[in-house]
Every structure is written in structure tokens, then in C-alpha cells.
Write an enzyme that holds these catalytic residues in place. Structure first.
Site, PDB file in Angstrom:
ATOM      1  N   THR A  76      34.908  45.473  45.259  1.00  0.00           N
ATOM      2  CA  THR A  76      36.220  45.257  45.879  1.00  0.00           C
ATOM      3  C   THR A  76      36.524  46.343  46.916  1.00  0.00           C
ATOM      4  O   THR A  76      37.129  46.067  47.950  1.00  0.00           O
ATOM      5  CB  THR A  76      37.331  45.224  44.810  1.00  0.00           C
ATOM      6  OG1 THR A  76      37.062  44.149  43.907  1.00  0.00           O
ATOM      7  CG2 THR A  76      38.692  44.994  45.435  1.00  0.00           C
ATOM      8  N   ASP A  87      40.168  38.592  44.329  1.00  0.00           N
ATOM      9  CA  ASP A  87      39.621  38.756  42.976  1.00  0.00           C
ATOM     10  C   ASP A  87      40.191  37.713  42.025  1.00  0.00           C
ATOM     11  O   ASP A  87      39.454  37.032  41.300  1.00  0.00           O
ATOM     12  CB  ASP A  87      39.943  40.153  42.438  1.00  0.00           C
ATOM     13  CG  ASP A  87      39.271  41.273  43.212  1.00  0.00           C
ATOM     14  OD1 ASP A  87      38.227  41.749  42.761  1.00  0.00           O
ATOM     15  OD2 ASP A  87      39.800  41.651  44.269  1.00  0.00           O
TER      16      ASP A  87
END
Length: 412
Positions: free
Chosen positions: A182, A83
Site C-alpha cells: 500500500t 484496499d
């Protein structure tokens, strides 16, 4: 289906069916540049997202061996080296080419900069920051020899909450979701995740790029290579349509194959709700959607008990952008999300998906039928406020869905 080859002018053609390459800049757009006002921005965005996908593939493999690359944000949602690495990488690529255009993105470096012992190795260095730096350094194009961790942290913060302050005046800015899904990224190879980047000009989304490194390419390729991981890049430009091509990865590098040609994307043609394919958020159940008052659901396309009053509910993806990708590619007919009191709807979870669906022939609105307003959050442009929720459809079903919703609920 319209097809246009994507040629690589800097790379000689090999006799084999595929070849590894690191330079992506030579990839042409799937439509004539004179038709695309923002063709330069789109070309840079495609390159940045493809590099980011390579970074994701590398980090995903490393997560199998190092759980210190997984963190937890203050809202208890997971975040990984990928990320932060994707946000830093894309921020650096965009800043180099378009330094005057600000970035609105999901992450910031606040807790990465903290001195928590859990993030530090025996030598006192921040283990996670070093891992992010290594991931970005491996993928960035033409980095300076003095490039360091401070540069990476600064790049992350360029898209953070306090980086830019807007006003009611029209603005041009990028919107980035470094990894949408995610949780899917952490689950395994079957759970989809997306890197999403869009450009907004005066309140209008003018281009978008989505990269899904583990997309199953049955709609895009005719060949399967056992030693490479399949994926897809989807691009859209205002007035030029939505296009996609397969991408594959081998040892963290992008692989060029004869299947890597741009194909025009269109939403599906389903006109009967009972025969349509729906997506809803993983955090919501069908009974929260007003359509449940008229239709049940099944997750089995061949369910023998389906009496024609149940829609097919697809559960194969995580994150909102994955579902936009499903609708834009024709794999799903509808994605519907209900706004909830304690849930904030973020601009980066929708911006790039909106233009990809629109240019593929679909429609996106809130439950009242209004377009999503990206400038409602006047100061920061980070939050959207869709009335009731969000409806993403093939267009044909849109009005009927809104009518059913309005008949069962009062949307304020």
C-alpha cells in the site's frame, strides 16, 4: 519461452492493435483445463483479480484529488479505498461462484462502521464507505439493483478476522492480500504493488493469481502505448507451471492488445551468489541478513568499485508479493526476509507468491529449510511462523544460502 495465445471468444477481433473490454470471463487459461484440477476456481480468480486491478487504477488516480480516501489503521499502516474496495469486490465475486469456500483476507470493516466525524460528510453519510461502494459498484459483474453499502461492508467482513474459525482438520479456503505494498500504491507510478489471491486445499496452495497494475513490461511486451498504463497478471496452478501476460489500462478499463498473450515464466539461472540479484524488505537493511558477513551489496549494476564480493540489491518494489513476482519472473534471484520479534508475518503476504515461485522452478522455505506452514495458525490461518525468516530463491542458490545462514546464526 513457451507462448500460448489467450483468445476472447465473446469479442470480435478488431483491425486495430488493441481494444477495450469489460468482460473478462471469456479469457482461456494458458494450459489445457484437463490438466488443471482447479481450473474453474483459477478462471474465476483471474477475472476477479483483473477487475480488482482496474479498481486500483481508478482509485489511484482519485487519490491525487481526495486525501480522505487514505486512512490509517491502528498499527499506523496506511489503508485506502482501494484496499477495502478490492477485498469487497473479490469477496463478492468468489462468494457468488463458490459460496462454501471461506476467505482469509487482510481487512475488516470495524473502523469503517464507526461514527467518527472525520469520515462523515455534511449530509451525515460515511464518505469513505460511499467511496468504496462507488468503486466496487463500477467493477462488479452483474450486481443486483438492491446492492448497497451494507453488502459491501458484509463482503469485506467475510474475509475478516472473525469471519471463519478453523480447526486442526484440513480445510479449503481462499487467501487474499487486497493490496500488497500500500505504501508503494501511495508513492507513485514507479513503486510496484500487487493484488494477490491463492487457494489452499488441505494445507497445500493449489493455485494463485497476482496482478500488478504498474509492472514495467519489458519482459512481456514488445509494444508500448503512450496512452495506457502497463501491468501484468501472473497465474500458477499446481503441476501446470507459472504463466504471465501483460495487461493495460485506459480510463479504468482493461485494454486488450496483441501483446496480451500468456508466456511461461521461469526463475533465473544464476548459480553464483555474487552475481545474483537480491530483494529484501524496505523495513530491513542488508546488515540484518547473515549473508552480509560474507558479501557487501551495491544498488548499481554497473558499479565500478564492485570487487566481486558484493551482491546486487534491488530496491524497485514495495511489499513481499512484489518480490515474489520478481523472483518468479526471473528479474530477481533471491528475496530474503528476517523474522523479527515484534513483527507478525501474515499468510496473505506469502501464499500466492509461494506457488508462483514453486511452479516457475524456484524454492521457498524458512531459514531452516522447512516449507512455510500455512496451517500453523490452527484457528484462523492468518499468521505463519517461519523459523528465522523466509528465503525465496531460484532454487539453485537455496542450499548455499541456508548453509551460510546456519553458519552465522542459531535459528530456533
Amino acid at each position: 519461452m513457451a507462448v500460448l495465445n489467450c483468445w476472447y471468444s465473446n469479442l470480435p477481433r478488431s483491425n486495430g492493435s488493441r481494444q477495450r473490454y469489460n468482460s473478462i470471463r471469456s479469457c482461456l487459461l494458458p494450459f489445457p483445463v484437463e490438466k488443471a484440477k482447479y481450473h474453474r476456481q483459477l478462471s474465476v480468480a483471474i477475472e476477479a483479480v483483473q477487475r480488482a486491478c482496474c479498481l486500483c487504477v481508478d482509485v489511484k488516480k482519485s487519490l491525487l484529488f481526495n486525501d480522505r480516501r487514505i486512512l490509517e489503521k491502528t498499527d499506523q499502516t496506511p489503508v485506502t479505498v482501494a484496499d477495502f474496495g478490492v477485498q469487497a469486490l473479490i469477496s463478492l465475486e468468489l462468494e457468488r461462484e463458490f459460496p462454501a469456500i471461506p476467505l482469509v483476507a487482510e481487512e475488516d470493516s470495524a473502523f469503517l462502521r464507526s461514527k467518527s466525524d472525520s469520515k462523515r460528510g455534511y449530509d451525515g453519510n460515511n464518505v469513505v464507505v460511499n467511496a468504496i461502494f462507488d468503486a466496487v459498484s463500477d467493477k462488479i459483474d452483474g450486481r443486483d439493483e438492491n446492492f448497497n453499502t451494507d453488502d459491501v461492508l458484509r463482503a469485506i467482513d467475510r474475509g475478516g478476522k472473525d469471519a471463519s474459525s478453523f480447526s486442526e482438520q484440513p480445510a479449503t479456503y481462499w487467501v487474499l492480500d487486497p493490496i500488497d505494498g500500500t505504501k508503494g500504491f501511495l508513492k507513485g507510478s514507479d513503486a510496484l504493488y500487487v493484488v494477490g489471491l491463492a487457494l489452499v486445499v488441505e494445507g497445500e496452495i493449489v493455485l494463485g493469481v497476482m496482478g500488478c497494475p504498474n509492472w514495467q513490461n519489458d519482459l512481456l511486451t514488445s509494444t508500448n502505448y503512450n496512452d495506457v498504463q502497463p501491468g501484468v497478471i501472473m497465474v500458477a496452478h499446481l503441476g501446470c507451471g507459472t504463466w504471465a501476460k501483460s495487461i493495460s489500462f485506459d480510463a479504468g478499463n482493461l485494454v486488450n492488445s496483441l501483446d496480451n498473450i500468456w508466456k511461461r515464466c521461469f526463475v533465473d539461472g544464476c548459480s553464483v551468489l555474487q552475481k545474483s540479484r537480491f530483494c529484501i524488505p524496505e523495513s530491513q537493511t542488508w546488515d540484518l541478513i547473515p549473508l552480509s558477513n560474507e558479501f557487501g551489496y551495491t544498488t548499481d549494476n554497473l558499479d565500478p568499485t564492485n570487487d566481486g564480493k558484493s551482491i546486487l540489491l534491488l530496491r524497485a518494489c514495495c511489499g513481499s508479493l512484489c518480490k515474489y513476482l520478481m523472483v518468479a519472473s526471473g528479474r530477481a534471484s533471491v528475496f530474503i526476509l528476517r523474522a523479527r520479534t515484534k513483527t507478525i508475518i501474515k499468510a496473505w503476504d506469502h501464499a500466492v507468491g509461494v506457488i508462483c515461485v514453486h511452479e516457475a522452478g524456484g524454492q521457498v522455505s524458512d531459514w531452516d529449510g522447512n516449507q512455510l506452514n500455512l496451517v500453523a495458525d490452527i484457528e484462523e490461518r492468518r499468521i505463519i511462523f517461519p523459523s528465522g525468516g523466509v528465503i525465496v530463491s531460484n532454487g539453485t542458490l537455496h542450499a548455499e544460502i541456508i548453509d551460510i545462514i546456519s553458519s552465522y546464526t542459531s535459528v530456533s
